[in-house]
Write an enzyme that holds these catalytic residues in place. Structure first.
Site, short mmCIF file in Angstrom:
data_model
loop_
_atom_site.label_atom_id
_atom_site.label_comp_id
_atom_site.label_asym_id
_atom_site.label_seq_id
_atom_site.Cartn_x
_atom_site.Cartn_y
_atom_site.Cartn_z
N GLY A 1 -8.15 -0.91 -1.04
CA GLY A 1 -7.64 -0.07 -2.13
C GLY A 1 -6.13 -0.13 -2.24
CB CYS A 2 -3.50 -0.03 0.34
SG CYS A 2 -4.07 1.49 1.12
CB SER A 3 -4.20 -5.04 -0.75
OG SER A 3 -3.47 -4.92 0.45
CG LEU B 1 2.33 -2.78 -2.97
CD1 LEU B 1 3.58 -1.93 -3.11
CD2 LEU B 1 2.36 -3.58 -1.67
CB THR C 1 -6.52 -1.05 3.61
OG1 THR C 1 -5.59 -0.30 2.85
CG2 THR C 1 -6.23 -0.91 5.10
#
Length: 186
Positions: free
Chosen positions: A73-75, A79, A71
């Site tokens: 924001g996560c990518s 992370l 997703t």
């Protein structure tokens, strides 16, 4: 009209649109001083199970959880920040960095590979959301991600006991659970 029903060992009373739970453990996210629950997650494939309580015993660890692999924001932020700051986090005495998401182990493995997490961040799949539920960090993301997902948070764990909880105020934002924010509190 008063309705009552049994749900997960607790008695739920509801009148109209309000609900009252008589179980004290409901709606109580994990907090400093709590033990990490003994829940199995998967790493790389369904046959490789990792018990969280066993994994964290005797170690200082950072666990960060995200709503979903790949997703935006996560990518783009979450992370990659932990991968980039890994050496700084280790220098603060942390033995282990773990990423948890309600995804399958193949997706978590591919996501970790796409961001160079190998040897830095353990990518653990909470396929059924059991860990997420055990720490009471789930939220309903069915409209966007198809199922219940994890709120965005970071935990510092020392020998299986939580010493810090950094829960995003809205459960999904990108502030206190990011690696650079956590680094300042280690």
């Amino acid at each position: 009209m008063l309705l009552s029903q049994a749900k997960t060992g607790s008695r739920i009373l509801s009148a109209g649109f309000r609900a009252l739970s008589t179980t004290s453990s409901r709606n109580m996210p994990i907090k400093a001083g709590d033990k990490i629950p003994s829940v199995e997650l998967m790493e790389d494939n369904p046959g490789n199970k990792v018990n969280m309580a066993d994994l964290l015993a005797g170690k200082k660890a950072v666990i960060f959880a995200v709503p979903g692999a790949f997703t935006p924001g996560c990518s783009k932020t979450h992370l990659p920040g932990y991968v980039e700051d890994f050496d700084k986090i280790k220098a603060k005495g942390v033995d282990l960095v773990v990423c948890v998401s309600v995804n399958d182990p193949f997706v978590m493995s591919a996501w970790g590979q796409a961001h160079g997490a190998a040897g830095k961040v353990r990518m653990l799949a909470d396929t059924l959301g059991e860990f997420t539920k055990a720490v009471d960090m789930e939220f309903d993301a069915k409209a966007v991600l198809g199922t219940v997902r994890s709120k965005r948070y970071a935990l510092v764990v020392e020998n299986g006991t939580v010493s810090q909880v950094q829960l995003e105020p809205d459960g999904t934002g990108l502030t206190c659970s990011l690696s650079n924010s956590l680094l300042s509190s280690l």
